[in-house]
Design an enzyme around this catalytic site. Structure first.
Site, PDB file in Angstrom:
ATOM      1  CE1 TYR A   1      -2.695  -3.171   2.390  1.00 40.15           C
ATOM      2  CE2 TYR A   1      -3.353  -2.727   0.140  1.00 40.15           C
ATOM      3  CZ  TYR A   1      -3.428  -3.499   1.264  1.00 40.15           C
ATOM      4  OH  TYR A   1      -4.212  -4.617   1.283  1.00 40.15           O
TER       5      TYR A   1
ATOM      6  CG  HIS B   1      -4.562   0.514   2.426  1.00 45.55           C
ATOM      7  ND1 HIS B   1      -4.156   0.930   3.670  1.00 45.55           N
ATOM      8  CD2 HIS B   1      -5.006  -0.737   2.576  1.00 45.55           C
ATOM      9  CE1 HIS B   1      -4.327  -0.050   4.541  1.00 45.55           C
ATOM     10  NE2 HIS B   1      -4.852  -1.073   3.905  1.00 45.55           N
TER      11      HIS B   1
ATOM     12  CD  GLU C   1      -9.630  -8.347   0.525  1.00 41.93           C
ATOM     13  OE1 GLU C   1     -10.452  -7.801   1.267  1.00 41.93           O
ATOM     14  OE2 GLU C   1      -8.467  -7.926   0.394  1.00 41.93           O
TER      15      GLU C   1
END
Ligand code: GCO
Ligand code: MG
Length: 437
Positions: free
Chosen positions: A157, A238, A365
Site C-alpha cells: 500500500y 488504501h 475478497e
C-alpha cells in the site's frame, strides 16, 4: 422452555501468524454452541475484555433465539457505543447466535436467510510485486489457479518499492542517531521520485504519494499491454492520497478499465467522493474501515460508491450486514465484503453464506486458508477454480478446535506486531508527516 446462554468466551489464536478472535457462545442445550468472528487484529485483547468482562455477564441466562434483541441490547448497553472494539465483540456473539439458529433449524445459514442466489462465490486475490513485471508474474500465477478477478498492488500500500520501506525502517534505526535518515531517489518501475525528508525525521514507513500514483499508472499500462482487457483488475489506494490527488488518480486510471478502485479516500474525507464521481467513471469500492451507519449512508443513498467493502465484524456482525446489504440493493450498490488474512475462517464463512444468498452480491475478497488455519477451524469454505463453496452443514458450517487453537497463542512478535508494536500503520509522507495507513 427457551434455550439460554450459559457461557460466552473469546478465543484468541494465530494459526497463520495473524492474530484472530473468535467468540464461542455455549447454551443450556448440552452440546449446542455457536461460533462467531470478532477479529480486530490490531487490538485483540481489547475485544476479548469487551466480550468476557462485559457481554458475558450481560448475556448469561438470555434466550438464544432473540438475536435482534440481543444485538440491540449489546449495542446500547455501553451507552457510548459503536467503534471497532465494541462492534467486534458484538459481532462474535451475533454470528454465534446465527450459527446456533441454523443448527436448531438444521439449515445452513444461506438457507435460513432465504436460500441461494448463486451456487459459488466468485473471489478476487492479490497480485503484489516490487515492480510491474513481478506483479504481472503473479497475475499469470493466479490466472493459472482459475482466479478470475485480481487485485494489483505495487509494493503493497502506498506503492513505494520495498527498498523505500527498508529505507523507512533504516530511517528508524538512523533517526535515533539524528543522521539524515531518508534522502533517496526512489526509482520504481522507471519512475523517479525525490523523497526528501528533513533532518531528524522520525522513524516510520515512508512513502511518496506522487511516486505511488505515477508508478501505479505505469504498472497498469504495462499489465494491460500484456494481458489485454479480459481480466477484471482491481486496485486498493488504501486511503493513502490527499483527497484532490484521489480525484486526479481515479481519472488517470480510467483507461485501464478497473473492476473497482478501493478506498480512494480515508473515512474522514468521504464527502470528496462527490468530486471523484464528477470527474471519473471508475467503479468505486469503500468501507473496510467503516464501523458506523453514518459513514456509509450518504455514500449509498447518493450512489457515490459502487461496492460496499465493510469488514463484517467491525460493524457488529451478520445482523447489521443484512440490513446494510438491503439498503445497498435499493441504491444499486453491490457487496464486496473485506476478506484479508485478518478475518478468521469463521468470518470468511459468514461472508460466504451472505454472498451465496444476497441478490446484490458483487465480489468476495479472499486470502486463502493455509493448513494450520484449517486445523484450528474445521469446515472452512472451499476454493475451487476461482469460486468459494460453503459446506451444507447447519449454521455457519465451521467450528473452532480449542485445543488446536491453544497451540497458536497470540504474542507481540507476530503478524503486524514487532515487539508488541505495529509499524506499518506508522506511515509518513516524505517530510515526516504521519499520514493515514
Ligand atoms: C484489504 C485491506 C487489508 C488491510 C488489513 C488491515 O483490502 O484486504 O486493505 O489489507 O490493510 O486488513 O489489518
Ligand atoms: Mg483494502
Amino acid at each position: 422452555m427457551p434455550i439460554t446462554i450459559t457461557n460466552v468466551k473469546c478465543i484468541l489464536t494465530a494459526p497463520a501468524g495473524i492474530g484472530l478472535a473468535v467468540v464461542k457462545v455455549e447454551t443450556s442445550d448440552a452440546g449446542l454452541y455457536g461460533v462467531g468472528c470478532a477479529t480486530f487484529t490490531q487490538r485483540l485483547t481489547l475485544v476479548k475484555a469487551a466480550v468476557e468482562d462485559y457481554l458475558r455477564p450481560l448475556l448469561i441466562g438470555r434466550d438464544v433465539s432473540r438475536i435482534e434483541d440481543i444485538w440491540q441490547l449489546c449495542y446500547q448497553n455501553s451507552y457510548w457505543r459503536n467503534g471497532p472494539a465494541l462492534n467486534n465483540a458484538i459481532s462474535g456473539v451475533d454470528q454465534a447466535l446465527w450459527d446456533i439458529k441454523g443448527k436448531l433449524a438444521k439449515m445452513p445459514l444461506y438457507d435460513l436467510l432465504g436460500g441461494k442466489s448463486r451456487d459459488g462465490v466468485a473471489i478476487y486475490r492479490h497480485a503484489d510485486g516490487r515492480d510491474p513485471q513481478e506483479v504481472l508474474d503473479n497475475v499469470y500465477r493466479l490466472k493459472e489457479q482459475g482466479v478470475m478477478y485480481i487485485r494489483c498492488q505495487l509494493g503493497g500500500y502506498g506503492g513505494p518499492a520495498k527498498q523505500d520501506q527498508a529505507l523507512g525502517s533504516r530511517a528508524k534505526r538512523t533517526a535515533r542517531k539524528t543522521e539524515r535518515p531518508y534522502n533517496n531517489v526512489s526509482v520504481y518501475g522507471g519512475i523517479k521520485g525525490q523523497a526528501r525528508s528533513p533532518e531528524g525525521a522520525l522513524p516510520g514507513e515512508y512513502y511518496d504519494p506522487d511516486v505511488y500514483m505515477r508508478s501505479v499508472e505505469k504498472m497498469f499500462d504495462y499489465i494491460r499491454s500484456k494481458i489485454g482487457f479480459e481480466t477484471p483488475l482491481l486496485h486498493d489506494v488504501h486511503e493513502r492520497l490527499p483527497p484532490i490527488e484521489a480525484v486526479r488518480f481515479a481519472k488517470a486510471l480510467e483507461p485501464y478499465r478497473l473492476f473497482f478502485l478501493e478506498d480512494a479516500l480515508a473515512p474522514e474525507d468521504i464527502e470528496w467522493f462527490r468530486r471523484i464521481r464528477q470527474h471519473a467513471t471508475v467503479p468505486l469500492a469503500m468501507g473496510e474501515l467503516f464501523t458506523h451507519p453514518l459513514e456509509w449512508k450518504p455514500l449509498i443513498v447518493e450512489q457515490l460508491i459502487d461496492f460496499i467493502r465493510v469488514h463484517i465484524s467491525d460493524i457488529g456482525g451478520i445482523t447489521p450486514a443484512r440490513k446494510l446489504a438491503a439498503l445497498c440493493e435499493a441504491f444499486g450498490v453491490r457487496t464486496a465484503w473485506h476478506g484479508p488474512g485478518d478475518v478468521s475462517p469463521v468470518g470468511h464463512a459468514a461472508n460466504v453464506h451472505l454472498d451465496l444468498h444476497l441478490h446484490n452480491f458483487g465480489i468476495q475478497e479472499f486470502s486463502g486458508f493455509p493448513d494450520p488455519l484449517q486445523e484450528v477451524f474445521p469446515g472452512c469454505p472451499e476454493l475451487r477454480n476461482g469460486y468459494l463453496y460453503a459446506n451444507d452443514k447447519p449454521g455457519l458450517g465451521i467450528d473452532v478446535d480449542e485445543k488446536q487453537a491453544a497451540k497458536y497463542p497470540i504474542h507481540g512478535d507476530m503478524g503486524q506486531f514487532k515487539g508488541g508494536v505495529i509499524y506499518w500503520t506508522q506511515s509518513r509522507l516524505p517530510d515526516g508527516t504521519l499520514w493515514r495507513p
